[in-house]
Design an enzyme around this catalytic site. Structure first.
Site, PDB file in Angstrom:
ATOM      1  N   GLN A   1       0.867  -1.307   0.079  1.00  0.00           N
ATOM      2  CA  GLN A   1      -0.034   0.074  -0.009  1.00  0.00           C
ATOM      3  C   GLN A   1       0.926   0.914  -0.200  1.00  0.00           C
ATOM      4  OE1 GLN A   1      -2.160   1.702   3.437  1.00  0.00           O
ATOM      5  NE2 GLN A   1      -3.929   1.205   2.361  1.00  0.00           N
TER       6      GLN A   1
ATOM      7  N   TYR B   1      -5.814  10.514   4.801  1.00  0.00           N
ATOM      8  CA  TYR B   1      -4.452  11.098   4.263  1.00  0.00           C
ATOM      9  C   TYR B   1      -4.575  11.753   3.015  1.00  0.00           C
ATOM     10  CZ  TYR B   1      -3.485   7.507   7.875  1.00  0.00           C
ATOM     11  OH  TYR B   1      -3.369   6.881   9.259  1.00  0.00           O
TER      12      TYR B   1
ATOM     13  N   GLY C   1      -9.005  -7.497   9.035  1.00  0.00           N
ATOM     14  CA  GLY C   1      -7.910  -6.996   9.894  1.00  0.00           C
ATOM     15  C   GLY C   1      -7.519  -7.587  11.070  1.00  0.00           C
TER      16      GLY C   1
ATOM     17  N   ARG D   1      -7.812   2.275  -2.698  1.00  0.00           N
ATOM     18  CA  ARG D   1      -8.756   2.220  -1.391  1.00  0.00           C
ATOM     19  C   ARG D   1      -9.232   3.303  -1.339  1.00  0.00           C
ATOM     20  NH1 ARG D   1      -7.954   0.927   4.969  1.00  0.00           N
ATOM     21  NH2 ARG D   1      -9.498  -0.824   4.958  1.00  0.00           N
TER      22      ARG D   1
END
Length: 352
Positions: free
Chosen positions: A98, A179, A310, A226
């Site tokens: 990622q 982000y 996760g 994503r």
């Protein structure tokens, strides 16, 4: 959970089931961003998850947000990730690294160069961040110039090439969770009046240009992205036009024929249905906090092709075996999620 065990193709990869390892920050890299000594073991232990999406790796010095997060822009980083990729492949898994540029979600104390964070606009999030000296307010970032935006897009391109050089099967562009890419989408973090701010098309422009650059560099079949529509992480507000931005963005991303779109689901079921109908390739959905017995719900409802996991995978390296056999799961230890040594990282027990 029979739906989970049906094969699926992601890009050029044949997967034996419909689970994937979700990206999870673990903060165990060396200070220079080279993956830590236990990282290869950690990911190899979870290779049975099939598709492993790594923790976020910064594509540049300015992209770092947290202490001890990995990078993918130096020769040392490439060598470190190569050990990870090799171990994952030997164990039968596939690795997507990622690419995560933190943007304003950073602090000078957490980066080697100690510079001010960068962002679409000089607006600080109303939040704090852990540093070596404890919790501190996230400072006001410096607004990226038009030239610097192009340099940042090039950073993503170079980082994608570096990931493939390291042996990864592909990359996931982190356009979610507060982000940098997400900051360009959100109206309270992006008040620009140039071609990267204001209109729906302008707010989606950075995400599209990053995705286009990465797909051109390494191939669309090796590129995923994503997004987290409607999820207010990092003090972001997408505004009343937020749904329209995502409608436009997803439609344009669909034209790139990427390997997959990975959605962090925030609870808006109608929006998820709209994304599902608009997306032409594999859709991965992550639902934080869902009960284990509902793990395959989105697969059965045809709202996802793959579900990413996760915390359960963090605490259960052999999650696939446990689910197939009905064995109980290890409980995760939140005190060891971020930073530290092998404890809470590579020492969770398996059935064997």
């Amino acid at each position: 959970m029979s739906t989970i065990w049906k094969p699926v193709v992601v890009g050029d990869i044949n997967l034996q089931h419909r689970l994937a390892l979700a990206p999870m920050t673990r903060s165990r890299a060396q200070f220079d961003g080279t993956p830590g000594t236990h990282s290869a073991e950690y990911y190899a232990q979870r290779a049975s998850m099939g598709l492993l999406i790594s923790e976020g790796a910064q594509p540049s010095e300015d992209g770092q947000g947290y202490l001890f997060s990995p990078g993918i822009y130096t020769e040392e980083h490439i060598a470190g990730w190569k050990q990870v990729a090799d171990r994952v492949h030997e164990a039968g898994g596939h690795l997507f690294i990622q690419l995560m540029h933190a943007g304003r979600m950073s602090h000078p104390d957490n980066t080697p160069h100690h510079r001010q964070p960068v962002a679409p606009s000089a607006i600080a999030p109303k939040t704090q961040m852990y540093t070596a000296t404890g919790l501190q307010d996230v400072p006001v970032p410096r607004e990226l110039s038009l030239e610097e935006i192009q340099e940042t897009i090039s950073d993503f391109r170079r980082a994608a090439a570096a990931a493939i050089q390291a042996g990864a099967d592909g990359v996931e562009i982190h356009g979610a969770n507060g982000y940098l890419v997400h900051q360009f989408i959100s109206e309270n973090a992006n008040v620009r009046t140039d071609s990267y701010g204001g209109s729906i098309e302008n707010r989606a422009r950075f995400a599209l240009e990053v995705a286009t650059a990465v797909a051109e560099e390494i191939g669309a079949s090796r590129t995923g992205i994503r997004l987290s529509p409607g999820v207010p992480i990092g003090d972001l507000i997408e505004g009343t036009d937020g749904p329209k931005v995502y409608e436009y963005l997803v439609s344009k991303l669909a034209e790139l024929n990427l390997a997959y779109l990975h959605i962090l689901h925030g609870g808006d079921e109608e929006r998820l249905k709209e994304i599902r109908s608009a997306w032409p390739t594999v859709l991965i959905v992550n639902r934080p906090g869902r009960p284990l017995e509902e793990l395959d719900r989105d697969l059965k409802d045809n709202l996802a092709d793959i579900v990413s996991v996760g915390t359960w995978a963090l605490a259960n390296p052999d999650l696939v075996d446990r689910l197939k056999s009905g064995a109980p799961l290890n409980a995760a230890d939140p005190t060891t999620f971020y930073g530290g040594d092998s404890h809470g990282y590579t020492d969770y027990p398996t059935l064997k």
